[in-house]
Design a protein around this motif. Structure first.
Motif, mmCIF file in Angstrom:
data_model
loop_
_atom_site.group_PDB
_atom_site.id
_atom_site.type_symbol
_atom_site.label_atom_id
_atom_site.label_comp_id
_atom_site.label_asym_id
_atom_site.label_seq_id
_atom_site.Cartn_x
_atom_site.Cartn_y
_atom_site.Cartn_z
ATOM 1 N N GLU A 1 42.438 43.179 14.072
ATOM 2 C CA GLU A 1 43.462 43.368 15.094
ATOM 3 C C GLU A 1 44.326 42.123 15.282
ATOM 4 O O GLU A 1 45.459 42.216 15.732
ATOM 5 N N ASN A 2 43.802 40.944 14.909
ATOM 6 C CA ASN A 2 44.563 39.703 15.030
ATOM 7 C C ASN A 2 45.192 39.254 13.719
ATOM 8 O O ASN A 2 45.738 38.155 13.636
ATOM 9 N N GLN A 3 45.129 40.108 12.719
ATOM 10 C CA GLN A 3 45.824 39.836 11.468
ATOM 11 C C GLN A 3 47.240 40.395 11.579
ATOM 12 O O GLN A 3 47.535 41.234 12.439
ATOM 13 N N THR A 4 48.103 39.945 10.694
ATOM 14 C CA THR A 4 49.509 40.362 10.754
ATOM 15 C C THR A 4 49.758 41.637 9.953
ATOM 16 O O THR A 4 48.918 42.058 9.143
ATOM 17 N N LEU A 5 50.947 42.191 10.162
ATOM 18 C CA LEU A 5 51.357 43.353 9.373
ATOM 19 C C LEU A 5 51.543 42.966 7.912
ATOM 20 O O LEU A 5 51.367 43.799 7.022
ATOM 21 N N LEU A 6 51.882 41.717 7.641
ATOM 22 C CA LEU A 6 51.956 41.248 6.261
ATOM 23 C C LEU A 6 50.574 41.327 5.619
ATOM 24 O O LEU A 6 50.435 41.802 4.485
ATOM 25 N N ASP B 1 51.786 52.459 5.999
ATOM 26 C CA ASP B 1 52.901 51.769 5.352
ATOM 27 C C ASP B 1 54.219 52.165 6.021
ATOM 28 O O ASP B 1 55.108 51.344 6.206
ATOM 29 N N ARG B 2 54.303 53.394 6.452
ATOM 30 C CA ARG B 2 55.512 53.865 7.145
ATOM 31 C C ARG B 2 55.701 53.147 8.481
ATOM 32 O O ARG B 2 56.818 52.794 8.849
ATOM 33 N N ASP B 3 54.615 52.908 9.207
ATOM 34 C CA ASP B 3 54.699 52.144 10.457
ATOM 35 C C ASP B 3 55.324 50.777 10.205
ATOM 36 O O ASP B 3 56.183 50.321 10.959
ATOM 37 N N ILE B 4 54.870 50.117 9.154
ATOM 38 C CA ILE B 4 55.366 48.773 8.849
ATOM 39 C C ILE B 4 56.857 48.802 8.539
ATOM 40 O O ILE B 4 57.619 47.980 9.054
ATOM 41 N N VAL B 5 57.277 49.774 7.756
ATOM 42 C CA VAL B 5 58.690 49.853 7.366
ATOM 43 C C VAL B 5 59.564 50.296 8.535
ATOM 44 O O VAL B 5 60.571 49.660 8.857
ATOM 45 N N VAL B 6 59.194 51.392 9.188
ATOM 46 C CA VAL B 6 60.058 51.993 10.217
ATOM 47 C C VAL B 6 59.966 51.284 11.565
ATOM 48 O O VAL B 6 60.978 51.064 12.220
ATOM 49 N N ARG B 7 58.769 50.899 11.973
ATOM 50 C CA ARG B 7 58.592 50.318 13.308
ATOM 51 C C ARG B 7 58.644 48.800 13.322
ATOM 52 O O ARG B 7 58.683 48.202 14.380
ATOM 53 N N CYS B 8 58.625 48.178 12.164
ATOM 54 C CA CYS B 8 58.685 46.717 12.124
ATOM 55 C C CYS B 8 59.933 46.261 11.371
ATOM 56 O O CYS B 8 60.863 45.741 11.977
ATOM 57 N N CYS B 9 59.957 46.459 10.084
ATOM 58 C CA CYS B 9 61.068 45.958 9.253
ATOM 59 C C CYS B 9 62.421 46.530 9.669
ATOM 60 O O CYS B 9 63.392 45.782 9.803
ATOM 61 N N ALA B 10 62.486 47.840 9.893
ATOM 62 C CA ALA B 10 63.758 48.474 10.249
ATOM 63 C C ALA B 10 64.266 48.015 11.615
ATOM 64 O O ALA B 10 65.457 48.125 11.900
ATOM 65 N N GLU B 11 63.369 47.488 12.435
ATOM 66 C CA GLU B 11 63.764 46.958 13.740
ATOM 67 C C GLU B 11 64.068 45.467 13.673
ATOM 68 O O GLU B 11 64.274 44.815 14.703
ATOM 69 N N GLY B 12 64.076 44.910 12.457
ATOM 70 C CA GLY B 12 64.423 43.505 12.278
ATOM 71 C C GLY B 12 63.317 42.526 12.603
ATOM 72 O O GLY B 12 63.565 41.327 12.745
ATOM 73 N N ARG B 13 62.087 43.030 12.714
ATOM 74 C CA ARG B 13 60.957 42.146 13.014
ATOM 75 C C ARG B 13 60.347 41.640 11.710
ATOM 76 O O ARG B 13 60.442 42.287 10.675
ATOM 77 N N GLU B 14 59.708 40.519 11.777
ATOM 78 C CA GLU B 14 59.099 39.882 10.608
ATOM 79 C C GLU B 14 57.616 40.271 10.523
ATOM 80 O O GLU B 14 56.839 39.919 11.423
ATOM 81 N N PRO B 15 57.192 40.998 9.465
ATOM 82 C CA PRO B 15 55.797 41.434 9.353
ATOM 83 C C PRO B 15 54.782 40.291 9.425
ATOM 84 O O PRO B 15 53.653 40.503 9.869
ATOM 85 N N ALA B 16 55.172 39.089 9.042
ATOM 86 C CA ALA B 16 54.251 37.957 9.084
ATOM 87 C C ALA B 16 54.011 37.449 10.507
ATOM 88 O O ALA B 16 53.091 36.671 10.741
ATOM 89 N N SER B 17 54.819 37.926 11.461
ATOM 90 C CA SER B 17 54.652 37.446 12.832
ATOM 91 C C SER B 17 54.246 38.558 13.812
ATOM 92 O O SER B 17 54.129 38.307 15.005
#
Length: 145
Positions: A22-27, A56-72
């Protein structure tokens, strides 16, 4: 092969599921998905209990597409609503949960052994284990509009 009526979730699941913490990143989660060749990983807490699922869809649509950085972004932010099945539950109950919530992957928990994650059931697991008619009904219900 057991009959559908006698099959349990444990009989159909893919055992040995790995979690992203839970404390690991999306990256971290995306790299785990790549390395395991899967499109979804469970999120587990420091207590080794299931906290959620990330696709994988969560990461793309809810993170990357919203301009957020998966590593953070921490995996815990994506835990969301969680559905699971007891390892000893009948496969019919598994199908009902997946159809009702229109989900394609379902974590399997061993309630009698510390409430631990023991596996995952996917469409592929179902396709290998249930009759074609039952599979067709499942697909129709999960992919309904």
């Amino acid at each position: 092969m057991a009959t559908t009526e006698s099959m349990k979730a444990r009989d159909v699941m893919h055992a040995g599921t790995q979690c992203v913490g839970e404390n690991q990143t999306l990256l971290d989660a995306s790299r785990m998905m790549r390395d395991l060749n899967v499109g979804c990983v469970p999120i587990c807490g420091s207590d080794d209990r299931l906290k959620g699922m990330i696709t994988d869809r969560d990461i793309v649509v809810r993170c990357c597409a919203e301009g957020r950085e998966p590593a953070s972004v921490m995996a815990s932010e994506f835990a969301g609503e969680l559905h699971w099945i007891d390892a000893e539950a009948p496969i019919t109950e598994t199908l009902e949960i997946m159809e009702t919530h229109q989900i394609k992957r379902l974590p399997v928990i061993d309630v009698r052994n510390g409430h631990r994650l023991v596996g995952m059931i996917s469409e592929a697991n179902l396709a290998r284990n249930i009759p074609d008619e039952q599979l067709a009904e499942f697909v129709e219900r999960v992919y309904a509009a």
